[in-house]
Design a protein around this motif. Structure first.
Motif, short mmCIF file in Angstrom:
data_model
loop_
_atom_site.label_atom_id
_atom_site.label_comp_id
_atom_site.label_asym_id
_atom_site.label_seq_id
_atom_site.Cartn_x
_atom_site.Cartn_y
_atom_site.Cartn_z
N LEU A 138 -14.67 -2.78 30.41
CA LEU A 138 -14.71 -1.95 29.26
C LEU A 138 -13.43 -0.87 29.83
O LEU A 138 -12.60 -0.42 30.11
CB LEU A 138 -14.96 -1.07 28.05
CG LEU A 138 -14.99 -2.67 27.42
CD1 LEU A 138 -16.17 -2.38 26.65
CD2 LEU A 138 -13.53 -2.82 26.57
N HIS A 139 -14.57 -0.17 30.66
CA HIS A 139 -14.29 0.86 31.97
C HIS A 139 -13.25 0.58 32.78
O HIS A 139 -12.71 1.18 33.23
CB HIS A 139 -15.92 1.00 32.57
CG HIS A 139 -16.69 1.07 31.69
ND1 HIS A 139 -17.71 0.79 31.74
CD2 HIS A 139 -17.23 2.60 30.76
CE1 HIS A 139 -18.64 1.42 30.73
NE2 HIS A 139 -18.70 2.64 30.83
N VAL A 171 -13.58 -4.28 16.86
CA VAL A 171 -12.87 -2.52 16.52
C VAL A 171 -13.86 -1.73 17.52
O VAL A 171 -12.06 -0.68 17.55
CB VAL A 171 -13.88 -2.10 15.25
CG1 VAL A 171 -13.60 -0.55 14.92
CG2 VAL A 171 -13.68 -2.92 14.20
N ASP A 172 -14.60 -1.17 18.88
CA ASP A 172 -14.15 -0.71 19.35
C ASP A 172 -12.98 -1.17 20.45
O ASP A 172 -12.34 -0.28 20.93
CB ASP A 172 -15.43 -1.10 20.41
CG ASP A 172 -16.04 -0.77 19.62
OD1 ASP A 172 -16.23 0.84 18.89
OD2 ASP A 172 -17.34 -0.25 19.40
N ILE A 173 -12.64 -1.94 20.93
CA ILE A 173 -11.45 -2.54 22.12
C ILE A 173 -10.76 -2.55 21.33
O ILE A 173 -9.75 -1.87 22.20
CB ILE A 173 -11.76 -4.23 22.20
CG1 ILE A 173 -13.36 -4.16 22.89
CG2 ILE A 173 -11.20 -4.64 23.40
CD1 ILE A 173 -13.80 -6.08 23.15
N PHE A 174 -10.39 -2.36 20.11
CA PHE A 174 -9.11 -2.85 19.64
C PHE A 174 -8.81 -0.88 19.58
O PHE A 174 -7.28 -0.57 19.96
CB PHE A 174 -8.70 -2.96 18.09
CG PHE A 174 -7.65 -2.77 17.07
CD1 PHE A 174 -6.32 -3.16 16.85
CD2 PHE A 174 -8.25 -1.50 16.32
CE1 PHE A 174 -5.23 -2.99 16.54
CE2 PHE A 174 -6.58 -1.00 15.06
CZ PHE A 174 -5.20 -1.86 15.39
N GLN A 175 -9.43 -0.42 19.49
CA GLN A 175 -8.71 1.47 19.42
C GLN A 175 -8.74 1.16 21.11
O GLN A 175 -7.98 2.02 20.94
CB GLN A 175 -10.61 2.31 18.51
CG GLN A 175 -11.15 2.16 17.70
CD GLN A 175 -11.96 2.98 17.52
OE1 GLN A 175 -11.26 4.47 16.98
NE2 GLN A 175 -12.99 2.53 16.88
N LEU A 176 -10.13 1.24 21.59
CA LEU A 176 -9.40 0.89 23.12
C LEU A 176 -7.87 0.50 23.50
O LEU A 176 -7.02 1.44 24.34
CB LEU A 176 -10.69 0.22 24.14
CG LEU A 176 -10.61 0.45 25.86
CD1 LEU A 176 -11.00 2.46 25.96
CD2 LEU A 176 -11.72 -0.21 25.93
N ALA A 177 -7.85 -1.07 23.18
CA ALA A 177 -5.94 -1.04 23.41
C ALA A 177 -5.33 -0.27 23.25
O ALA A 177 -4.07 -0.14 24.00
CB ALA A 177 -6.15 -2.74 22.83
N LEU A 178 -5.68 -0.01 22.11
CA LEU A 178 -4.29 1.45 21.63
C LEU A 178 -4.53 2.20 22.44
O LEU A 178 -2.88 2.59 23.04
CB LEU A 178 -4.77 1.82 20.60
CG LEU A 178 -4.41 0.98 19.12
CD1 LEU A 178 -5.36 0.99 17.75
CD2 LEU A 178 -3.26 0.19 18.50
N LYS A 207 -18.18 1.60 10.80
CA LYS A 207 -18.62 2.75 10.35
C LYS A 207 -18.22 3.89 11.14
O LYS A 207 -17.91 4.71 10.47
CB LYS A 207 -19.50 2.72 10.19
CG LYS A 207 -20.40 1.32 9.29
CD LYS A 207 -21.87 1.14 9.24
CE LYS A 207 -22.02 0.06 7.88
NZ LYS A 207 -23.82 0.13 8.12
N ALA A 208 -18.16 3.82 12.83
CA ALA A 208 -17.45 4.50 13.67
C ALA A 208 -16.76 4.94 13.10
O ALA A 208 -16.22 6.53 13.73
CB ALA A 208 -18.30 4.28 14.82
N MET A 209 -15.63 4.31 13.39
CA MET A 209 -14.24 4.06 13.36
C MET A 209 -13.41 5.20 11.88
O MET A 209 -13.12 6.01 12.09
CB MET A 209 -13.36 2.94 13.88
CG MET A 209 -12.01 3.30 12.77
SD MET A 209 -11.00 1.58 12.79
CE MET A 209 -11.72 1.23 11.44
N LYS A 210 -14.08 4.54 11.14
CA LYS A 210 -14.71 5.43 10.02
C LYS A 210 -14.59 6.83 10.01
O LYS A 210 -14.11 8.06 9.07
CB LYS A 210 -15.21 4.88 8.39
CG LYS A 210 -14.77 4.42 7.23
CD LYS A 210 -15.96 4.55 5.95
CE LYS A 210 -15.86 4.61 4.67
NZ LYS A 210 -16.13 4.21 3.78
N GLN A 211 -15.39 7.40 10.58
CA GLN A 211 -15.61 8.63 10.19
C GLN A 211 -14.61 9.35 11.48
O GLN A 211 -14.49 10.12 11.39
CB GLN A 211 -17.64 8.75 10.93
CG GLN A 211 -18.36 8.59 10.20
CD GLN A 211 -18.96 8.96 9.26
OE1 GLN A 211 -17.85 10.69 8.81
NE2 GLN A 211 -18.57 8.11 7.85
#
Length: 378
Positions: A138-139, A171-178, A207-211
């Motif tokens: 990821l890094h 979900v985390d990887i999806f945000q990172l990919a964007l 939940k983190a993405m929702k916030q």
């Protein structure tokens, strides 16, 4: 004495050996590439000797002229020429770096020191260790995007797509990919989220993405609604097409019964023989039963029988598909042709739409029953 011996005597030095033929050269290169391919580690495409020299240059920092500062006071020494050629962003940073002494400094923060070291090592030799890639993928994706290293970015995307995605981290990887402009990876993540929405919507990542990104959550929920709508529409069209196909088969079976006869019903002017072989028309048996009921039902005149209503509708539909009612042996075909002319405009539009959809579904125009005016002559 040959020419080689004469040249040796004149100059005092032996003549060079003749050049190898093209075929020999090709075979040698092919063997050499194969040998190197077997001995390389990672994804490098250079010989192992050259790769080792590059890695040794990085490890020992021989005449390094750049110091890369990382988090927690870490430092990595490298060479400006190599970094500048491998990354246009680092090249720009080096131009802006103050050069009070022989050595320049640049700063890379926000990722672990080991991830920066793996990244710089890749700029030298295009190599990486499998365990390190799995730990810092990821890094490395972020670093390859920020510093524009497409080869490493592609490797990271493939690694994530093939073996790293789970319902917990998607979900985390999806945000990172964007953020890292990785459209294929973001599409794969999006599909995984939609497919496993019930499970993923309960994870900590969701939940983190929702916030932190409520707009992104709304877009994902909207896509779920759109997907469900498209799914329902697809099911509706399939069911509708199934009905049109059944109507088409019923029209064929009706013509078949009235023209050729089948099982227990046939034309009055032909000697009926029971057919032992299975009938090719799947709707034939049910339609024969409906015809028999229609012929003997006492409620059909008053319009109180639902089965007779269905038979009336099939007869009218046939007449609208029939090209020549004068030659047709289906009962009441000609009568319905006359009745159609007197029908109100609203009903006429409905029937036309139905006929159009049936023709489109099965291309009835190419069927011999309707393209040849449904000629039922013996």
């Amino acid at each position: 004495m040959g020419k080689m011996e004469e040249t040796c005597n004149k100059t005092g030095h032996p003549a060079p050996p003749p050049l190898p033929s093209p075929a020999t050269t090709s075979n040698y290169l092919r063997r050499q590439l194969t040998m190197d391919g077997q001995t390389l580690r990672g994804h490098s495409s250079v010989s192992i000797r050259t790769k080792d020299m590059w890695e040794l240059l990085f490890d020992e920092g021989y005449r390094a002229d750049v110091r890369i500062n990382t988090d927690k006071g870490g430092s990595i020494y490298a060479h400006a020429n190599i970094l500048g050629m491998a990354s246009p962003v680092i090249r720009g940073m080096l131009k802006q770096a103050k050069n009070r002494t022989r050595q320049r400094s640049i700063l890379i923060r926000g990722v672990p020191h080991d991830a920066v070291r793996i990244f710089i090592r890749f700029l030298y030799s295009s190599c990486y260790e499998k365990e390190e890639m799995e730990e810092f993928v990821l890094h490395l994706l972020v670093l390859s995007h920020v510093f524009v290293v497409p080869e490493l970015k592609k490797i990271c995307e493939n690694k994530l797509e093939q073996s790293f995605l789970t319902t917990e981290n998607v979900v985390d990887i999806f945000q990172l990919a964007l953020l890292c402009d990785a459209p294929r990876l973001s599409l794969i993540c999006h599909r995984m989220i939609v497919t496993n929405f019930q499970e993923i919507s309960t994870t900590e990542g969701w939940k983190a993405m929702k916030q932190s990104h409520p707009v992104l959550e709304k877009e994902l929920l909207d896509s779920m609604v759109d997907l469900e709508t498209r799914k329902n529409e697809r099911i509706r069209k399939l069911n509708e097409r199934k009905i049109y196909l059944q109507l088409y088969e019923a029209m064929e079976a009706l013509v078949h019964i009235c023209r050729d006869g089948c099982r227990t019903i046939g034309p009055h002017d032909k000697d009926f023989r029971e057919i032992k072989a299975p009938c090719p028309y799947s709707a034939c048996r049910g339609l024969e039963m409906l015809v028999r009921h229609f012929a003997s039902c006492k409620m059909r005149v008053s319009g109180g029988c639902s089965h007779c209503k269905r038979m009336w509708q099939l007869l009218e539909l046939h007449s609208r598909l029939c090209a020549d009612s004068n030659l047709c042996r289906v009962p009441l075909c000609r009568n319905f042709k006359v009745r159609i002319r007197k029908q109100n405009k609203k009903d006429e539009v409905k029937w036309r739409i139905l006929v159009k959809k049936i023709l489109r579904t099965k291309r009835i125009g190419s069927s011999p029953f309707f393209s040849l005016a449904i000629s039922c002559s013996s």
